[in-house]
Design a protein around this motif. Structure first.
Motif, PDB file in Angstrom:
ATOM      1  N   LYS A  19       0.834  -1.205   0.000  1.00  0.00           N
ATOM      2  CA  LYS A  19       0.000   0.000   0.000  1.00  0.00           C
ATOM      3  C   LYS A  19       0.869   1.256   0.000  1.00  0.00           C
ATOM      4  O   LYS A  19       0.554   2.238  -0.687  1.00  0.00           O
ATOM      5  CB  LYS A  19      -0.913  -0.012   1.221  1.00  0.00           C
ATOM      6  CG  LYS A  19      -1.882   1.164   1.272  1.00  0.00           C
ATOM      7  CD  LYS A  19      -2.821   1.048   2.471  1.00  0.00           C
ATOM      8  CE  LYS A  19      -3.823   2.198   2.493  1.00  0.00           C
ATOM      9  NZ  LYS A  19      -4.750   2.099   3.652  1.00  0.00           N
ATOM     10  N   LEU A  23       0.802   4.244  -2.868  1.00  0.00           N
ATOM     11  CA  LEU A  23       0.562   5.650  -2.566  1.00  0.00           C
ATOM     12  C   LEU A  23       1.772   6.514  -2.921  1.00  0.00           C
ATOM     13  O   LEU A  23       1.618   7.625  -3.435  1.00  0.00           O
ATOM     14  CB  LEU A  23       0.231   5.809  -1.078  1.00  0.00           C
ATOM     15  CG  LEU A  23      -1.115   5.234  -0.630  1.00  0.00           C
ATOM     16  CD1 LEU A  23      -1.215   5.236   0.890  1.00  0.00           C
ATOM     17  CD2 LEU A  23      -2.264   6.027  -1.237  1.00  0.00           C
ATOM     18  N   GLU A  84      -1.819   6.989   5.171  1.00  0.00           N
ATOM     19  CA  GLU A  84      -2.132   8.071   4.245  1.00  0.00           C
ATOM     20  C   GLU A  84      -1.693   9.420   4.802  1.00  0.00           C
ATOM     21  O   GLU A  84      -1.153  10.265   4.079  1.00  0.00           O
ATOM     22  CB  GLU A  84      -3.639   8.097   3.938  1.00  0.00           C
ATOM     23  CG  GLU A  84      -4.139   6.938   3.115  1.00  0.00           C
ATOM     24  CD  GLU A  84      -4.568   5.766   3.978  1.00  0.00           C
ATOM     25  OE1 GLU A  84      -4.299   5.806   5.209  1.00  0.00           O
ATOM     26  OE2 GLU A  84      -5.161   4.809   3.441  1.00  0.00           O
ATOM     27  N   GLN A  85      -1.909   9.620   6.104  1.00  0.00           N
ATOM     28  CA  GLN A  85      -1.497  10.867   6.748  1.00  0.00           C
ATOM     29  C   GLN A  85       0.015  11.022   6.714  1.00  0.00           C
ATOM     30  O   GLN A  85       0.545  12.105   6.436  1.00  0.00           O
ATOM     31  CB  GLN A  85      -1.998  10.897   8.188  1.00  0.00           C
ATOM     32  CG  GLN A  85      -1.627  12.174   8.943  1.00  0.00           C
ATOM     33  CD  GLN A  85      -2.021  12.118  10.417  1.00  0.00           C
ATOM     34  OE1 GLN A  85      -2.610  11.134  10.880  1.00  0.00           O
ATOM     35  NE2 GLN A  85      -1.682  13.160  11.155  1.00  0.00           N
ATOM     36  N   SER A  88       1.197  11.901   3.141  1.00  0.00           N
ATOM     37  CA  SER A  88       0.809  13.275   2.827  1.00  0.00           C
ATOM     38  C   SER A  88       1.776  14.267   3.467  1.00  0.00           C
ATOM     39  O   SER A  88       2.217  15.236   2.828  1.00  0.00           O
ATOM     40  CB  SER A  88      -0.619  13.545   3.311  1.00  0.00           C
ATOM     41  OG  SER A  88      -0.983  14.891   3.083  1.00  0.00           O
TER      42      SER A  88
END
Length: 268
Positions: A19, A23, A84-85, A88
């Protein structure tokens, strides 16, 4: 940003690694195994140790970040559901705006009959006798300090003071203090062999020399790596001029890590 991922190899860590790559590709990050800007450890503290030793020769140019998928991740700031955080923030902060925290590491200089070798450890180095108790003279700053006989000696970093060292009764040291801690492993005290009997903390620029009995078979452990020797002349330990760099994208104070790992949040 160039990155590389190391994972523990279990199903959860493998899925999370896949994953992360997916990303990272969306963010146009570059996968680079040889000279990444950041090494991402997915697993537990053992995975971080593997990452550290894989890039130990590039510590001045690489930072580490950990994603915790095990039971205890002292070096990991992030949980699987926060990936995800994390990505980012990695892209937003880049290499110039990320906060870098540096921890001291221990350097070991091994002199044998054949050569001299240098090792670095993130957690600790242990010296043990293989078929018999370890017998060795300990010098501090070139002055004889004690004669040791026992199972072995543990030399830990401040961040590693929470690992094997803590189990031996050593103290926990904040990584802001560049130091090493020398802790005995089941020492034997009698009229011939006398030891201090408590951990010794040496500051930066101090060193400890260990002189094992000649031809003694020794097991040397450098974090998770193990080496057998029967030709060691001396072992010098000190705070290394190198440091390990961790990328921090949010606050996670050291004592909070200690509390989360060993005390928990339950109130009596």
């Amino acid at each position: 940003m160039k990155y590389f991922v190391l994972n523990r190899g279990d199903e959860t860590s493998l899925k999370l690694s896949h994953k992360f790559h997916k990303l990272a590709n969306q963010y146009n990050m570059i996968l680079d195994e040889k000279s990444p800007d950041i090494a991402v450890s997915i697993g537990g503290d053992g995975t971080m140790l593997y990452a550290f030793h894989k890039f130990v020769q590039n510590l001045d140019h690489i930072s580490f970040v950990g994603i915790h998928t095990g039971h205890l991740g002292f070096y990991a700031d992030w949980k699987p559901n926060e990936i995800e955080q994390l990505l980012s923030l990695m892209v937003e902060k880049g290499n110039s705006e990320q906060i870098i925290v540096e921890y001291p590491i221990v350097q070991l200089e091994i002199k044998t009959i054949k050569d001299t070798r240098i090792y670095y450890a993130l957690n600790e180095i242990t010296i043990k006798g293989i078929h018999a108790t370890l017998v060795a003279q300990l010098d501090i700053n070139d002055d004889q300090f004690e004669m040791f006989r026992g199972d072995g000696i543990c030399i830990s970093t401040p961040s590693g003071s929470t690992a094997y060292n803590k189990g031996l009764g050593g103290g926990i040291i904040h990584p802001a203090l560049p130091s090493i801690q020398i802790t005995e492993i089941a020492s034997i005290n009698n009229r011939v062999f006398r030891t201090l009997g408590s951990p010794i903390i040496l500051p930066k620029h101090h060193h400890c020399d260990i002189y094992p009995k000649a031809k003694q078979k020794i097991l040397l452990s450098v974090d998770h790596l193990q080496f057998e020797h029967d030709d060691i002349i001396s072992i010098r330990s000190s705070v290394s001029h190198k440091k390990v760099r961790f990328a921090r994208y949010r606050p996670f104070p050291f004592w909070n890590r200690v509390k989360d790992a060993f005390v928990g949040n339950e109130s009596n």
